[in-house]
Design a protein around this motif. Structure first.
Motif, PDB file in Angstrom:
ATOM      1  N   PRO A  21     -53.699 -53.188 -32.759  1.00  0.00           N
ATOM      2  CA  PRO A  21     -53.425 -53.913 -34.021  1.00  0.00           C
ATOM      3  C   PRO A  21     -54.072 -53.229 -35.215  1.00  0.00           C
ATOM      4  CG  PRO A  21     -55.042 -55.095 -32.706  1.00  0.00           C
ATOM      5  CD  PRO A  21     -54.548 -53.980 -31.842  1.00  0.00           C
ATOM      6  N   GLY A  22     -53.365 -53.200 -36.329  1.00  0.00           N
ATOM      7  CA  GLY A  22     -53.893 -52.603 -37.550  1.00  0.00           C
ATOM      8  C   GLY A  22     -54.745 -53.589 -38.328  1.00  0.00           C
ATOM      9  N   ASP A  23     -55.352 -53.075 -39.396  1.00  0.00           N
ATOM     10  CA  ASP A  23     -56.214 -53.890 -40.246  1.00  0.00           C
ATOM     11  C   ASP A  23     -55.367 -54.531 -41.351  1.00  0.00           C
ATOM     12  OD1 ASP A  23     -58.443 -55.032 -41.461  1.00  0.00           O
ATOM     13  OD2 ASP A  23     -58.762 -53.239 -42.710  1.00  0.00           O
ATOM     14  N   GLY A  24     -55.473 -55.849 -41.440  1.00  0.00           N
ATOM     15  CA  GLY A  24     -54.722 -56.559 -42.460  1.00  0.00           C
ATOM     16  C   GLY A  24     -55.371 -56.543 -43.810  1.00  0.00           C
ATOM     17  N   TYR A  25     -56.590 -55.933 -43.968  1.00  0.00           N
ATOM     18  CA  TYR A  25     -57.306 -55.947 -45.243  1.00  0.00           C
ATOM     19  C   TYR A  25     -57.390 -54.547 -45.860  1.00  0.00           C
ATOM     20  CZ  TYR A  25     -58.639 -60.662 -43.911  1.00  0.00           C
ATOM     21  OH  TYR A  25     -58.599 -61.994 -43.542  1.00  0.00           O
ATOM     22  N   GLY A  26     -56.648 -53.586 -45.326  1.00  0.00           N
ATOM     23  CA  GLY A  26     -56.542 -52.301 -46.026  1.00  0.00           C
ATOM     24  C   GLY A  26     -57.182 -51.110 -45.353  1.00  0.00           C
ATOM     25  N   PHE A  27     -57.876 -51.243 -44.204  1.00  0.00           N
ATOM     26  CA  PHE A  27     -58.451 -50.065 -43.548  1.00  0.00           C
ATOM     27  C   PHE A  27     -57.328 -49.276 -42.864  1.00  0.00           C
ATOM     28  CE2 PHE A  27     -63.075 -51.639 -42.798  1.00  0.00           C
ATOM     29  CZ  PHE A  27     -63.382 -51.326 -44.101  1.00  0.00           C
ATOM     30  N   SER A  28     -57.289 -47.977 -43.163  1.00  0.00           N
ATOM     31  CA  SER A  28     -56.374 -47.096 -42.450  1.00  0.00           C
ATOM     32  C   SER A  28     -57.012 -46.648 -41.142  1.00  0.00           C
ATOM     33  CB  SER A  28     -56.019 -45.885 -43.329  1.00  0.00           C
ATOM     34  OG  SER A  28     -57.179 -45.110 -43.580  1.00  0.00           O
ATOM     35  N   THR A  29     -56.238 -45.910 -40.371  1.00  0.00           N
ATOM     36  CA  THR A  29     -56.792 -45.386 -39.108  1.00  0.00           C
ATOM     37  C   THR A  29     -57.930 -44.428 -39.377  1.00  0.00           C
ATOM     38  OG1 THR A  29     -54.618 -45.605 -38.050  1.00  0.00           O
ATOM     39  CG2 THR A  29     -56.233 -44.166 -36.978  1.00  0.00           C
ATOM     40  N   ASP A  30     -57.790 -43.612 -40.434  1.00  0.00           N
ATOM     41  CA  ASP A  30     -58.868 -42.678 -40.775  1.00  0.00           C
ATOM     42  C   ASP A  30     -60.100 -43.438 -41.244  1.00  0.00           C
ATOM     43  OD1 ASP A  30     -59.705 -39.850 -41.261  1.00  0.00           O
ATOM     44  OD2 ASP A  30     -59.960 -40.658 -43.306  1.00  0.00           O
ATOM     45  N   ASP A  31     -59.929 -44.501 -42.017  1.00  0.00           N
ATOM     46  CA  ASP A  31     -61.078 -45.305 -42.440  1.00  0.00           C
ATOM     47  C   ASP A  31     -61.761 -45.951 -41.235  1.00  0.00           C
ATOM     48  OD1 ASP A  31     -60.565 -44.680 -45.075  1.00  0.00           O
ATOM     49  OD2 ASP A  31     -59.380 -46.501 -45.440  1.00  0.00           O
ATOM     50  N   ARG A  32     -60.985 -46.466 -40.364  1.00  0.00           N
ATOM     51  CA  ARG A  32     -61.574 -47.080 -39.148  1.00  0.00           C
ATOM     52  C   ARG A  32     -62.348 -46.033 -38.333  1.00  0.00           C
ATOM     53  NH1 ARG A  32     -57.194 -51.203 -36.342  1.00  0.00           N
ATOM     54  NH2 ARG A  32     -57.824 -53.075 -37.508  1.00  0.00           N
ATOM     55  N   MET A  33     -61.767 -44.864 -38.193  1.00  0.00           N
ATOM     56  CA  MET A  33     -62.440 -43.831 -37.409  1.00  0.00           C
ATOM     57  C   MET A  33     -63.744 -43.390 -38.071  1.00  0.00           C
ATOM     58  SD  MET A  33     -62.036 -42.256 -34.581  1.00  0.00           S
ATOM     59  CE  MET A  33     -63.096 -41.042 -33.772  1.00  0.00           C
ATOM     60  N   THR A  34     -63.757 -43.303 -39.377  1.00  0.00           N
ATOM     61  CA  THR A  34     -64.971 -42.868 -40.082  1.00  0.00           C
ATOM     62  C   THR A  34     -66.049 -43.941 -40.021  1.00  0.00           C
ATOM     63  OG1 THR A  34     -63.640 -41.518 -41.587  1.00  0.00           O
ATOM     64  CG2 THR A  34     -65.868 -42.083 -42.294  1.00  0.00           C
ATOM     65  N   TYR A  35     -65.717 -45.166 -40.404  1.00  0.00           N
ATOM     66  CA  TYR A  35     -66.723 -46.230 -40.419  1.00  0.00           C
ATOM     67  C   TYR A  35     -67.122 -46.664 -38.996  1.00  0.00           C
ATOM     68  CZ  TYR A  35     -65.144 -46.544 -45.256  1.00  0.00           C
ATOM     69  OH  TYR A  35     -64.801 -46.242 -46.572  1.00  0.00           O
ATOM     70  N   GLY A  36     -66.127 -46.663 -38.116  1.00  0.00           N
ATOM     71  CA  GLY A  36     -66.443 -47.019 -36.733  1.00  0.00           C
ATOM     72  C   GLY A  36     -67.367 -46.016 -36.066  1.00  0.00           C
ATOM     73  N   SER A  37     -67.234 -44.727 -36.421  1.00  0.00           N
ATOM     74  CA  SER A  37     -68.132 -43.694 -35.847  1.00  0.00           C
ATOM     75  C   SER A  37     -69.562 -43.907 -36.300  1.00  0.00           C
ATOM     76  CB  SER A  37     -67.641 -42.302 -36.266  1.00  0.00           C
ATOM     77  OG  SER A  37     -66.363 -42.037 -35.746  1.00  0.00           O
TER      78      SER A  37
END
Length: 420
Positions: free
Chosen positions: A227-243
């Motif tokens: 599932p994607g983020d409904g508040y604006g995080f892209s996959t690249d944002d998720r990968m950066t912040y999640g790391s």
């Protein structure tokens, strides 16, 4: 030059046989060098035919042997001892007695040997021999060895070698010996149990470490259906912040590692409650990794010990540990499938305080790690542990060859064939 000396005419008269009867000889040695050392010479006999001691050979003694003259038998002498070093009367009374004959030498040697064994100080034949029928003679007959005998004889055989314990004691000792031979050491069994308990925990820790890695994040964020983020995080944002969040769990940085992160607009990425919860998660994760490292060292010690002390102990320990892990995974997996939300809630209540791990849907932690992420993480952990347990179970299965039955059966079969 020819020798013209006339040869001696041979006598037609047969020569008499030499006298070899030694029954009448005394115990006196024929020569002075046969006298035992450490005492007076056994010269307690009088000279034969009342001749003075040291007298030379009698006249006409050279013809006595040729005419068959028999040497006189010496009579028992009194207890008066002859002076030390005086020649024996009758022993050298001329050529008639033949003191250097073979029979005399043997008799003298036998007399010296018997006198040396019976008493250290030689005495006269009359004084050394007790009278027949006397108590001394009876005691000597009952004890042939004598008081001076070099052979030790125990009167009563009461030594430990001659005493056999009672039958009850013998049976008890045999039972103890048999039980000790059949009993297995305790230490190898303890090590096997320890290895069987540690092995599932090590597998679980390794699976958790595999999930808490950037690689698993990348697989999750890029897999189809996530599932994607409904508040604006892209996959690249998720990968950066999640790391950042995953790295914080395994490094030694403080809460500022996440607290100082901001959005593009300058707002804080993680709220204070989120940072506090991640600090609690970090403590649990680091404690788990530390315990896993310690258990791994204990498992290595157990493996090294069992390798030297117990044949097949490592295999039995790992086999038992894989069975334990399979049972745990199947049980926990069944609970998770039947009620994932309840299972997830109870799991957090074990490690975290109530209210410290619940967040709103627009918080960064929920946007980075939604509920589907934790379900996939649980499935990944269970799958890795299940795979490792099955592989271990296959390689440690107690086959006949691994149990040594085949090696024991071959000698028995060979023995049966060799029988006629």
């Amino acid at each position: 030059m020819n020798d013209e000396t006339p040869a001696r005419a041979k006598s037609a008269t047969p020569q008499p046989e030499p006298f070899l009867d030694t029954s009448g000889d005394s115990d006196e040695p024929a020569f002075s060098w046969l006298t035992p050392a450490g005492g007076d010479a056994p010269g307690n006999e009088k000279a034969v035919n009342d001749k003075p001691v040291g007298s030379g050979p009698a006249k006409g003694g050279g013809r006595a042997e040729a005419e068959g003259t028999v040497p006189a038998t010496p009579e028992p002498a009194t207890t008066e001892a002859a002076p030390s070093g005086a020649p024996k009367a009758g022993a050298e009374t001329g050529k008639t007695l033949q003191p250097e004959s073979r029979a005399d030498r043997k008799a003298a040697e036998a007399a010296v040997g018997s006198s040396a064994v019976e008493s250290p100080a030689p005495a006269s034949s009359t004084a050394a021999r007790p009278a027949a029928g006397s108590p001394a003679a009876t005691a000597a007959a009952g004890n042939p060895g004598g008081a001076g005998s070099p052979v030790f004889k125990e009167s009563l055989p009461t030594s430990a070698l001659h005493v056999r314990p009672p039958e009850e004691e013998v049976a008890r000792r045999n039972a103890q010996r048999e039980s000790a031979a059949n009993a297995k050491p305790v230490a190898p069994r303890v090590m096997q149990v320890l290895l069987a308990i540690i092995y599932p925990v090590i597998l679980l820790v390794l699976a958790v470490r595999a999930v808490t890695s950037p690689l698993f994040l990348w697989v999750e964020y890029n897999r189809q259906g996530f599932p994607g983020d409904g508040y604006g995080f892209s996959t690249d944002d998720r990968m950066t912040y999640g790391s950042y969040a995953v790295d914080y769990l395994s490094n030694w940085a403080g809460p500022r590692y996440l607290g100082d992160l901001v959005h593009r607009g300058g707002e804080k990425l993680f709220k204070d409650g989120e940072v506090s919860h991640m600090a609690d998660v970090k403590a649990v994760i680091l404690s788990t990794f530390g315990a896993g490292t310690l258990l791994l060292l204990l498992a290595l010690i157990a493996i090294l010990y069992l390798r030297k002390r117990s044949t097949g102990g490592i295999r039995r320990g790992l086999f038992a540990g894989s069975i334990i892990m399979l049972v745990l995974i199947l049980g926990l997996g069944t609970l998770a499938v039947l009620g994932w939300q309840q299972f997830f809630t109870e799991f957090h209540r074990i490690f975290f305080a109530d209210g410290s791990w619940t967040f709103s849907l627009d918080d960064t932690l929920i946007r980075l790690f939604p509920s589907q992420f934790w379900m996939d993480a649980g499935i990944a952990i269970a799958g890795l542990v299940l795979l490792a347990s099955v592989v271990t179970l296959v390689f440690t299965w107690p086959t006949r060859r691994r149990r040594g039955v085949a090696h024991e059966a071959k000698p028995a079969k060979a023995a049966t064939v060799d029988q006629p």
